[in-house]
Design a protein around this motif. Structure first.
Motif, PDB file in Angstrom:
ATOM      1  N   MET A 426       0.830  -1.204   0.000  1.00 26.73           N
ATOM      2  CA  MET A 426       0.000   0.000   0.000  1.00 26.73           C
ATOM      3  C   MET A 426       0.857   1.243   0.000  1.00 26.73           C
ATOM      4  O   MET A 426       1.871   1.305   0.699  1.00 26.73           O
ATOM      5  CB  MET A 426      -0.916   0.007   1.226  1.00 26.73           C
ATOM      6  N   ASP A 427       0.478   2.199  -0.814  1.00 29.94           N
ATOM      7  CA  ASP A 427       1.166   3.496  -0.845  1.00 29.94           C
ATOM      8  C   ASP A 427       0.616   4.346   0.293  1.00 29.94           C
ATOM      9  O   ASP A 427      -0.564   4.678   0.312  1.00 29.94           O
ATOM     10  CB  ASP A 427       0.900   4.167  -2.202  1.00 29.94           C
ATOM     11  N   MET A 428       1.476   4.692   1.227  1.00 28.53           N
ATOM     12  CA  MET A 428       1.013   5.407   2.409  1.00 28.53           C
ATOM     13  C   MET A 428       1.101   6.921   2.277  1.00 28.53           C
ATOM     14  O   MET A 428       0.836   7.652   3.203  1.00 28.53           O
ATOM     15  CB  MET A 428       1.845   4.972   3.621  1.00 28.53           C
ATOM     16  N   ASN A 443      -7.182   0.362   7.891  1.00 22.94           N
ATOM     17  CA  ASN A 443      -6.617   1.536   8.570  1.00 22.94           C
ATOM     18  C   ASN A 443      -5.596   1.133   9.639  1.00 22.94           C
ATOM     19  O   ASN A 443      -4.560   1.786   9.803  1.00 22.94           O
ATOM     20  CB  ASN A 443      -7.731   2.358   9.221  1.00 22.94           C
ATOM     21  N   ILE A 444      -5.877   0.052  10.341  1.00 21.86           N
ATOM     22  CA  ILE A 444      -4.957  -0.409  11.391  1.00 21.86           C
ATOM     23  C   ILE A 444      -3.641  -0.864  10.779  1.00 21.86           C
ATOM     24  O   ILE A 444      -2.554  -0.548  11.276  1.00 21.86           O
ATOM     25  CB  ILE A 444      -5.602  -1.540  12.219  1.00 21.86           C
ATOM     26  N   VAL A 445      -3.725  -1.618   9.682  1.00 18.83           N
ATOM     27  CA  VAL A 445      -2.511  -2.090   9.006  1.00 18.83           C
ATOM     28  C   VAL A 445      -1.702  -0.900   8.489  1.00 18.83           C
ATOM     29  O   VAL A 445      -0.467  -0.873   8.601  1.00 18.83           O
ATOM     30  CB  VAL A 445      -2.863  -3.055   7.858  1.00 18.83           C
ATOM     31  N   LYS A 446      -2.387   0.101   7.944  1.00 17.84           N
ATOM     32  CA  LYS A 446      -1.684   1.299   7.455  1.00 17.84           C
ATOM     33  C   LYS A 446      -0.915   1.973   8.582  1.00 17.84           C
ATOM     34  O   LYS A 446       0.244   2.366   8.412  1.00 17.84           O
ATOM     35  CB  LYS A 446      -2.700   2.294   6.873  1.00 17.84           C
ATOM     36  N   LEU A 447      -1.557   2.110   9.718  1.00 18.12           N
ATOM     37  CA  LEU A 447      -0.906   2.762  10.856  1.00 18.12           C
ATOM     38  C   LEU A 447       0.320   1.972  11.323  1.00 18.12           C
ATOM     39  O   LEU A 447       1.341   2.551  11.708  1.00 18.12           O
ATOM     40  CB  LEU A 447      -1.907   2.923  12.009  1.00 18.12           C
ATOM     41  N   ASP A 454       0.401   3.379  18.629  1.00 16.35           N
ATOM     42  CA  ASP A 454      -0.581   3.903  19.596  1.00 16.35           C
ATOM     43  C   ASP A 454      -1.926   4.149  18.938  1.00 16.35           C
ATOM     44  O   ASP A 454      -2.984   3.805  19.493  1.00 16.35           O
ATOM     45  CB  ASP A 454      -0.053   5.199  20.216  1.00 16.35           C
ATOM     46  N   GLN A 455      -1.893   4.770  17.745  1.00 20.26           N
ATOM     47  CA  GLN A 455      -3.141   5.052  17.039  1.00 20.26           C
ATOM     48  C   GLN A 455      -3.817   3.754  16.588  1.00 20.26           C
ATOM     49  O   GLN A 455      -5.047   3.639  16.604  1.00 20.26           O
ATOM     50  CB  GLN A 455      -2.869   5.958  15.824  1.00 20.26           C
ATOM     51  N   ALA A 456      -2.993   2.768  16.203  1.00 18.24           N
ATOM     52  CA  ALA A 456      -3.547   1.471  15.802  1.00 18.24           C
ATOM     53  C   ALA A 456      -4.268   0.819  16.985  1.00 18.24           C
ATOM     54  O   ALA A 456      -5.362   0.256  16.830  1.00 18.24           O
ATOM     55  CB  ALA A 456      -2.427   0.567  15.286  1.00 18.24           C
ATOM     56  N   LEU A 457      -3.656   0.910  18.171  1.00 19.70           N
ATOM     57  CA  LEU A 457      -4.282   0.342  19.364  1.00 19.70           C
ATOM     58  C   LEU A 457      -5.585   1.064  19.684  1.00 19.70           C
ATOM     59  O   LEU A 457      -6.571   0.421  20.103  1.00 19.70           O
ATOM     60  CB  LEU A 457      -3.312   0.439  20.546  1.00 19.70           C
ATOM     61  N   GLN A 458      -5.619   2.373  19.459  1.00 18.81           N
ATOM     62  CA  GLN A 458      -6.840   3.129  19.712  1.00 18.81           C
ATOM     63  C   GLN A 458      -7.984   2.648  18.810  1.00 18.81           C
ATOM     64  O   GLN A 458      -9.126   2.487  19.252  1.00 18.81           O
ATOM     65  CB  GLN A 458      -6.588   4.624  19.489  1.00 18.81           C
ATOM     66  N   LEU A 459      -7.667   2.391  17.521  1.00 18.97           N
ATOM     67  CA  LEU A 459      -8.694   1.892  16.592  1.00 18.97           C
ATOM     68  C   LEU A 459      -9.171   0.506  17.004  1.00 18.97           C
ATOM     69  O   LEU A 459     -10.357   0.165  16.850  1.00 18.97           O
ATOM     70  CB  LEU A 459      -8.134   1.860  15.163  1.00 18.97           C
ATOM     71  N   ILE A 460      -8.261  -0.315  17.538  1.00 14.95           N
ATOM     72  CA  ILE A 460      -8.664  -1.653  18.002  1.00 14.95           C
ATOM     73  C   ILE A 460      -9.623  -1.532  19.195  1.00 14.95           C
ATOM     74  O   ILE A 460     -10.648  -2.230  19.261  1.00 14.95           O
ATOM     75  CB  ILE A 460      -7.415  -2.481  18.388  1.00 14.95           C
ATOM     76  N   ASP A 476      -2.659  -9.631  14.653  1.00 11.08           N
ATOM     77  CA  ASP A 476      -1.330 -10.238  14.669  1.00 11.08           C
ATOM     78  C   ASP A 476      -0.278  -9.262  14.139  1.00 11.08           C
ATOM     79  O   ASP A 476       0.841  -9.176  14.665  1.00 11.08           O
ATOM     80  CB  ASP A 476      -1.349 -11.507  13.821  1.00 11.08           C
ATOM     81  N   THR A 477      -0.658  -8.513  13.109  1.00  7.67           N
ATOM     82  CA  THR A 477       0.253  -7.519  12.531  1.00  7.67           C
ATOM     83  C   THR A 477       0.620  -6.451  13.557  1.00  7.67           C
ATOM     84  O   THR A 477       1.774  -6.016  13.639  1.00  7.67           O
ATOM     85  CB  THR A 477      -0.392  -6.852  11.297  1.00  7.67           C
ATOM     86  N   VAL A 478      -0.365  -6.041  14.354  1.00  6.98           N
ATOM     87  CA  VAL A 478      -0.108  -5.025  15.383  1.00  6.98           C
ATOM     88  C   VAL A 478       0.866  -5.563  16.427  1.00  6.98           C
ATOM     89  O   VAL A 478       1.792  -4.865  16.857  1.00  6.98           O
ATOM     90  CB  VAL A 478      -1.419  -4.575  16.050  1.00  6.98           C
ATOM     91  N   ILE A 479       0.676  -6.800  16.831  1.00  7.98           N
ATOM     92  CA  ILE A 479       1.571  -7.396  17.834  1.00  7.98           C
ATOM     93  C   ILE A 479       3.012  -7.428  17.319  1.00  7.98           C
ATOM     94  O   ILE A 479       3.948  -6.998  18.003  1.00  7.98           O
ATOM     95  CB  ILE A 479       1.109  -8.823  18.196  1.00  7.98           C
ATOM     96  N   LEU A 480       3.194  -7.933  16.114  1.00  9.62           N
ATOM     97  CA  LEU A 480       4.545  -8.052  15.560  1.00  9.62           C
ATOM     98  C   LEU A 480       5.174  -6.677  15.331  1.00  9.62           C
ATOM     99  O   LEU A 480       6.376  -6.489  15.569  1.00  9.62           O
ATOM    100  CB  LEU A 480       4.503  -8.841  14.244  1.00  9.62           C
ATOM    101  N   SER A 481       4.369  -5.715  14.884  1.00  7.68           N
ATOM    102  CA  SER A 481       4.887  -4.360  14.682  1.00  7.68           C
ATOM    103  C   SER A 481       5.296  -3.730  16.003  1.00  7.68           C
ATOM    104  O   SER A 481       6.327  -3.052  16.093  1.00  7.68           O
ATOM    105  CB  SER A 481       3.825  -3.491  13.992  1.00  7.68           C
ATOM    106  N   ALA A 482       4.502  -3.968  17.034  1.00  6.88           N
ATOM    107  CA  ALA A 482       4.821  -3.421  18.356  1.00  6.88           C
ATOM    108  C   ALA A 482       6.119  -4.027  18.894  1.00  6.88           C
ATOM    109  O   ALA A 482       6.965  -3.331  19.458  1.00  6.88           O
ATOM    110  CB  ALA A 482       3.665  -3.675  19.323  1.00  6.88           C
ATOM    111  N   LEU A 483       6.294  -5.335  18.688  1.00  6.83           N
ATOM    112  CA  LEU A 483       7.509  -5.991  19.170  1.00  6.83           C
ATOM    113  C   LEU A 483       8.752  -5.475  18.443  1.00  6.83           C
ATOM    114  O   LEU A 483       9.823  -5.311  19.032  1.00  6.83           O
ATOM    115  CB  LEU A 483       7.396  -7.507  18.986  1.00  6.83           C
TER     116      LEU A 483
END
Length: 631
Positions: A426-428, A443-447, A454-460, A476-483
């Motif tokens: 995706m072109d961001m 939107n979560i994946v984009k963030l 933080d913004q991704a967690l807010q959307l979740i 799962d993507t959010v977890i791996l990105s956070a790590l």
């Protein structure tokens, strides 16, 4: 000024008075400086046709002219002489034609007539004569013409091919000093071509193939010292190759040592090791290993040997080296050999590299699997490509989006089903105009791609409050990105949300969290995940188990290691091989007598030293300078 210059140029054209291409270039520059660029077309009309055709843009096209009929030119020359006319243009065409038809004697004959007629020298003609004389081994005349060209046209840049021809000829006549002076000439005058390194490489290669190895060494040093070419493996390689072809392995290694000391490169060192292994030359191999170790460290030396053993299909020896205690992954070295396997189509070697590095500390398994995937794809073997996906799942390697997309393209091109959701590129950027493709998930994946966890967690959390379902892959993507960003708190919050959504956190995600705890020395948290696996009947991976056991060994925590052995049952010997960590912990506690007693007990049960961990044990004793005569 403009009307007078225009009239003068037109008069020259009407009277057939020509100038050389070299002088046209200078006139063109002066016209530009005087802001009289419009007169370049008038100046182009008086360029001698023998030098080429001037295009509408004012550039010289040297390929536009045809080789003229020599007989016609000869007749035209005699006619002009009879009429006492200006035969300079025809004489130039004749010299050009004889150069094109590789007749240097006739070309030189008319060059003498040109000089005797008092005509102005032409840089283009001199340059062409140099080329044809060099090509026909008339070195003496070629050098004489080069001196004349340099004296009369000091700013003229001769092309690199002619310089290389002159240097080659000088070496063949045992005039190495002349050859080296020509290199100085290149530095002083420059050259008109941009493929200098390629020309120099082929010059050195031709010289070494003809047996002029010492001369090639001197020229290599000279070209680099004069900054005509940059030092690199390609430029330094011809000498090594020639010495290897002569079976002078000691001379080849000596040249490599010089290159490393002067330029920081070790050209064809891998090829040297392969040859020495194949020939069984242990003494020279030992010298090569000592050199490698002293100049770029023990770990790199071990990689050199590993790759050489792989190339020679001595896979057991390669594995023994990779299993050496203290061996760690070097991404650059592994990538180099992976690319070599791809280029040389060494499938078995690449497969073995993936296999023997399975337990290598800090090894990027995805990169290695991706290289193997590329190799299978080039051989159009979709079944083996798909097997890589299976192997990565079994090994619990988290594939990158690059790997997933590449495999998907291969499977799609062979009309095979894709067993997973393909990540999209995706072109961001704000200009991309991307809208909400798949609702909150998109939107979560984009963030996450932006690093805005933080913004991704807010959307979740918003989705959770609104009772909006989200895909497991998104969470799962959010977890791996956070790590990746070191934000373990967010990763754990999302893991808890996954459970609240009624989903099960998969083994790969839990493993990723586990290794984050290991890397940050948060042993209690890592233990909780390990214990949770055991409690749920999920078999921990070999990497997880060994990583945790190593932490216990490093603190001498015998109780924890013995507890792990009890939990894993009989599998700890065959699969996990935890006994070496028991011995390591005893070494940490300086309980050598107990360690030797346990070794004797274990050897009474099995003769397999690997199960006991003897290699690891004695290596650690040596590293810690402990006595080996116990027991």
């Amino acid at each position: 000024m403009r009307p007078h210059l225009e009239l003068l140029l037109n008069n020259f054209a009407d009277k057939g008075i020509y100038i050389s291409a070299y002088k046209f270039r200078r006139a063109r520059t002066i016209l530009d400086q005087l802001k009289l660029g419009g007169l370049k077309a008038n100046a182009a009309k008086i360029v001698d046709p023998v030098d080429g055709v001037v295009t509408s843009s004012g550039r010289m096209d040297f390929l536009a002219k045809d080789i003229e009929n020599i007989d016609m030119l000869e007749a035209n020359l005699q006619e002009l002489k009879t009429k006492d006319g200006n035969f300079r243009p025809v004489l130039r065409r004749l010299i050009e034609a004889y150069c094109e038809t590789n007749q240097p004697d006739k070309a030189l004959e008319y060059k003498v007539e040109w000089d005797n007629s008092g005509y102005e020298p032409a840089a283009g003609i001199l340059s062409r004569l140099i080329g044809v004389c060099s090509a026909n081994n008339n070195q003496q005349e070629a050098l004489k013409l080069r001196n004349e060209l340099k004296a009369k046209f000091p700013e003229f840049k001769m092309d690199m091919l002619k310089y290389c021809q002159l240097i080659h000829g000088a070496v063949k006549e045992n005039k190495i000093d002349v050859a080296l002076n020509l290199v100085d000439d290149i530095k002083e005058c420059g050259t008109s071509t941009d493929n200098v390194e390629r020309r120099v490489f082929f010059l050195l290669q031709n010289l070494t193939e003809e047996g002029y190895i010492e001369e090639a060494k001197q020229l290599t040093r000279k070209f680099i010292d004069c900054n005509i070419v940059n030092s690199n493996n390609n430029i330094l390689r011809p000498v090594v190759t020639a010495l290897m072809d002569k079976r002078d392995m000691e001379g080849a290694l000596s040249w490599i040592q010089e290159c490393q000391a002067k330029y920081g490169f070790m050209p064809s060192f891998h090829d040297i090791l392969v040859r020495l292994i194949n020939e069984g030359d242990k003494d020279m191999l030992q010298k090569a290993m000592e050199f490698s170790s002293s100049h770029h460290g023990d770990i790199n030396m071990l990689y050199d040997m590993t790759f050489a053993f792989l190339t020679t299909s001595k896979f057991d020896e390669a594995k023994k080296i990779i299993d050496t205690p203290g061996m760690i992954a070097r991404a650059g070295r592994l990538q180099w050999y992976s690319e070599k396997c791809l280029v040389d189509q060494m499938q078995e070697q690449m497969e073995k590299l993936v296999e023997i590095t399975k337990d290598l500390y800090n090894c990027n398994r995805d990169n290695l699997y991706f290289s193997l995937l590329q190799l299978y794809a080039r051989k159009e073997d979709p079944n083996k490509c798909l097997q890589i996906w299976t192997n990565m799942q079994e090994e619990e390697v988290i594939p990158s989006d690059r790997t997933l997309r590449y495999l998907a393209n291969v499977l799609k091109s062979h009309d095979q089903p894709i067993p997973y959701e393909v990540p999209q590129i995706m072109d961001m950027s704000p200009q991309s105009g991307i809208t909400d493709i798949n609702g909150d998930d998109s939107n979560i994946v984009k963030l996450c791609l932006e690093g805005n966890i933080d913004q991704a967690l807010q959307l979740i959390n918003d989705a959770k409050e609104n009772k909006t379902s989200l895909k497991y892959k998104t969470l799962d993507t959010v977890i791996l990105s956070a790590l990746k960003l070191g934000d373990v708190d967010t990763a754990l919050k999302v893991r808890d949300i996954i459970k609240e959504f009624g989903l099960t956190v998969n083994k790969l995600t839990n493993s990723a969290i586990f290794f984050h705890y290991i890397e940050t020395d948060n042993l209690p948290a890592a233990e909780n995940i390990f214990e949770d696996f055991i409690a749920k009947g999920i078999q921990p991976t070999v990497r997880m188990t060994r990583a945790l056991a190593l932490k216990y060994e490093q603190t001498g925590n015998m109780d924890k290691i013995n507890n792990m052995i009890d939990q894993l049952g009989d599998s700890h010997d065959e699969q996990y091989q935890l006994y070496k960590y028991v011995l390591g912990a005893l070494l940490y506690r300086n309980e050598l007598d107990t360690a030797f007693t346990k070794i004797k007990e274990k050897l009474s049960e099995t003769q397999n030293g690997d199960k006991v961990g003897l290699r690891s044990f004695f290596s650690k004793m040596i590293q810690n300078e402990l006595p080996l005569d116990k027991g």
